[in-house]
Design a protein around this motif. Sequence first.
Motif, PDB file in Angstrom:
ATOM      1  N   ILE A 114       0.868  -1.181   0.000  1.00  0.00           N
ATOM      2  CA  ILE A 114       0.000   0.000   0.000  1.00  0.00           C
ATOM      3  C   ILE A 114       0.901   1.227   0.000  1.00  0.00           C
ATOM      4  CG2 ILE A 114      -1.773   1.287   1.239  1.00  0.00           C
ATOM      5  CD1 ILE A 114      -2.596  -1.415   2.536  1.00  0.00           C
ATOM      6  N   LEU A 115       0.877   1.964  -1.108  1.00  0.00           N
ATOM      7  CA  LEU A 115       1.715   3.154  -1.230  1.00  0.00           C
ATOM      8  C   LEU A 115       1.142   4.314  -0.435  1.00  0.00           C
ATOM      9  CD1 LEU A 115       2.459   3.057  -5.057  1.00  0.00           C
ATOM     10  CD2 LEU A 115       3.822   2.097  -3.191  1.00  0.00           C
ATOM     11  N   LEU A 116      -0.173   4.451  -0.453  1.00  0.00           N
ATOM     12  CA  LEU A 116      -0.843   5.537   0.254  1.00  0.00           C
ATOM     13  C   LEU A 116      -2.297   5.171   0.455  1.00  0.00           C
ATOM     14  CD1 LEU A 116      -0.572   8.480   1.372  1.00  0.00           C
ATOM     15  CD2 LEU A 116      -1.349   9.268  -0.877  1.00  0.00           C
ATOM     16  N   GLY A 161       2.914   6.680  -7.907  1.00  0.00           N
ATOM     17  CA  GLY A 161       3.346   5.567  -8.752  1.00  0.00           C
ATOM     18  C   GLY A 161       2.503   4.311  -8.598  1.00  0.00           C
ATOM     19  N   ALA A 162       1.235   4.477  -8.267  1.00  0.00           N
ATOM     20  CA  ALA A 162       0.339   3.324  -8.092  1.00  0.00           C
ATOM     21  C   ALA A 162      -0.085   2.760  -9.444  1.00  0.00           C
ATOM     22  CB  ALA A 162      -0.895   3.730  -7.295  1.00  0.00           C
ATOM     23  N   ASN A 163      -0.380   1.454  -9.462  1.00  0.00           N
ATOM     24  CA  ASN A 163      -0.955   0.844 -10.660  1.00  0.00           C
ATOM     25  C   ASN A 163      -2.306   0.183 -10.355  1.00  0.00           C
ATOM     26  OD1 ASN A 163      -0.225  -1.571  -9.393  1.00  0.00           O
ATOM     27  ND2 ASN A 163       1.481  -1.962 -10.777  1.00  0.00           N
ATOM     28  N   LEU A 164      -2.760   0.335  -9.101  1.00  0.00           N
ATOM     29  CA  LEU A 164      -4.052  -0.217  -8.683  1.00  0.00           C
ATOM     30  C   LEU A 164      -4.691   0.722  -7.665  1.00  0.00           C
ATOM     31  CD1 LEU A 164      -6.186  -2.524  -8.383  1.00  0.00           C
ATOM     32  CD2 LEU A 164      -4.693  -3.503  -6.637  1.00  0.00           C
ATOM     33  N   ILE A 165      -5.932   1.103  -7.933  1.00  0.00           N
ATOM     34  CA  ILE A 165      -6.718   1.853  -6.953  1.00  0.00           C
ATOM     35  C   ILE A 165      -7.702   0.865  -6.342  1.00  0.00           C
ATOM     36  CG2 ILE A 165      -8.307   3.753  -6.521  1.00  0.00           C
ATOM     37  CD1 ILE A 165      -7.242   5.067  -9.115  1.00  0.00           C
ATOM     38  N   THR A 170      -8.604  -1.015 -11.156  1.00  0.00           N
ATOM     39  CA  THR A 170      -9.434  -0.654 -10.009  1.00  0.00           C
ATOM     40  C   THR A 170     -10.037  -1.916  -9.411  1.00  0.00           C
ATOM     41  OG1 THR A 170     -11.360  -0.280 -11.436  1.00  0.00           O
ATOM     42  CG2 THR A 170     -10.048   1.662 -10.821  1.00  0.00           C
ATOM     43  N   ARG A 171     -10.251  -1.885  -8.114  1.00  0.00           N
ATOM     44  CA  ARG A 171     -10.960  -2.938  -7.392  1.00  0.00           C
ATOM     45  C   ARG A 171     -11.900  -2.247  -6.414  1.00  0.00           C
ATOM     46  NH1 ARG A 171      -8.158  -5.198 -10.489  1.00  0.00           N
ATOM     47  NH2 ARG A 171      -6.946  -7.095 -10.319  1.00  0.00           N
ATOM     48  N   TYR A 172     -13.060  -2.836  -6.218  1.00  0.00           N
ATOM     49  CA  TYR A 172     -14.054  -2.309  -5.297  1.00  0.00           C
ATOM     50  C   TYR A 172     -14.427  -3.427  -4.329  1.00  0.00           C
ATOM     51  CZ  TYR A 172     -14.260   1.300  -8.845  1.00  0.00           C
ATOM     52  OH  TYR A 172     -13.920   2.291  -9.730  1.00  0.00           O
ATOM     53  N   PHE A 173     -13.961  -3.319  -3.099  1.00  0.00           N
ATOM     54  CA  PHE A 173     -14.196  -4.346  -2.091  1.00  0.00           C
ATOM     55  C   PHE A 173     -14.986  -3.768  -0.932  1.00  0.00           C
ATOM     56  CE2 PHE A 173      -9.914  -6.778  -2.897  1.00  0.00           C
ATOM     57  CZ  PHE A 173     -10.394  -7.246  -4.100  1.00  0.00           C
ATOM     58  N   ILE A 182      -0.489  -0.337  -4.582  1.00  0.00           N
ATOM     59  CA  ILE A 182      -1.874  -0.021  -4.232  1.00  0.00           C
ATOM     60  C   ILE A 182      -2.043   1.383  -3.660  1.00  0.00           C
ATOM     61  CG2 ILE A 182      -3.839  -0.719  -2.807  1.00  0.00           C
ATOM     62  CD1 ILE A 182      -2.607  -3.569  -2.837  1.00  0.00           C
ATOM     63  N   PHE A 183      -3.044   2.075  -4.208  1.00  0.00           N
ATOM     64  CA  PHE A 183      -3.544   3.316  -3.658  1.00  0.00           C
ATOM     65  C   PHE A 183      -4.905   2.967  -3.065  1.00  0.00           C
ATOM     66  CE2 PHE A 183      -4.920   7.929  -4.902  1.00  0.00           C
ATOM     67  CZ  PHE A 183      -4.914   8.298  -3.573  1.00  0.00           C
ATOM     68  N   LEU A 184      -4.999   2.945  -1.746  1.00  0.00           N
ATOM     69  CA  LEU A 184      -6.212   2.548  -1.038  1.00  0.00           C
ATOM     70  C   LEU A 184      -7.042   3.793  -0.741  1.00  0.00           C
ATOM     71  CD1 LEU A 184      -7.866   0.347   0.468  1.00  0.00           C
ATOM     72  CD2 LEU A 184      -6.330   0.695   2.416  1.00  0.00           C
ATOM     73  N   VAL A 185      -8.307   3.773  -1.141  1.00  0.00           N
ATOM     74  CA  VAL A 185      -9.184   4.924  -0.962  1.00  0.00           C
ATOM     75  C   VAL A 185     -10.409   4.499  -0.153  1.00  0.00           C
ATOM     76  CG1 VAL A 185     -10.496   6.755  -2.117  1.00  0.00           C
ATOM     77  CG2 VAL A 185      -8.411   5.852  -3.185  1.00  0.00           C
ATOM     78  N   VAL A 186     -10.707   5.300   0.880  1.00  0.00           N
ATOM     79  CA  VAL A 186     -11.879   5.067   1.727  1.00  0.00           C
ATOM     80  C   VAL A 186     -12.686   6.356   1.825  1.00  0.00           C
ATOM     81  CG1 VAL A 186     -10.716   3.250   3.062  1.00  0.00           C
ATOM     82  CG2 VAL A 186     -10.687   5.607   3.902  1.00  0.00           C
ATOM     83  N   ARG A 187     -13.946   6.215   2.195  1.00  0.00           N
ATOM     84  CA  ARG A 187     -14.843   7.370   2.270  1.00  0.00           C
ATOM     85  C   ARG A 187     -14.734   8.118   3.602  1.00  0.00           C
ATOM     86  NH1 ARG A 187     -19.624   7.894  -0.829  1.00  0.00           N
ATOM     87  NH2 ARG A 187     -19.509   5.675  -1.290  1.00  0.00           N
TER      88      ARG A 187
END
Length: 157
Positions: free
Chosen positions: A4-6, A27-31, A58-61, A79-84
């Motif tokens: 997880i990069l960020l 430098g992520a290749n997956l959100i 992209t992945r939505y889990f 991985i660039f991990l994004v949360v609400r």
Amino acid sequence: MANILLTRIDNRLIHGQVAVTWVNHIGANLILVADDKVAENSIQQSLMDMAVPDVIETRYFTVQETIDNIGYAADDQLIFLVVRTPQTLLRLVEGGVSIDKVNVGNMHYSEGKEQIISTVSVDEKDIETFKKLDELGVKMDVRRVPDERGKNIMDLI
């Protein structure tokens, strides 16, 4: 554990700023979006995918799927991990996901929230959650874009 990069808190999840500016900066290749509602909504996923360059996956889990599966990410998945919300972030950390730094990007104002900086508004629940995350050793930096000077959320609440 996954690479997880960020991790970013952004109630808009994926949009142009996330899909291009931040992805290029880190430098992520997956959100990876960890969000229970979006994980079950293919229309929202398709709309968000429209902002993402073709070379980025992209992945939505759901939050639980993220906890259960992120450790199986391939070594070449950056991985660039994004949360609400900060509450989702706390669930991930308490669930064993190794997150040591977070970009607090956007938390919209709504009734009962106080604006602490132009793009971040919080209520008591958010403040309590940020304090728990701080106690768990998570560094939280408030920045809209990478070239903006960040501020520690704990100095603002």
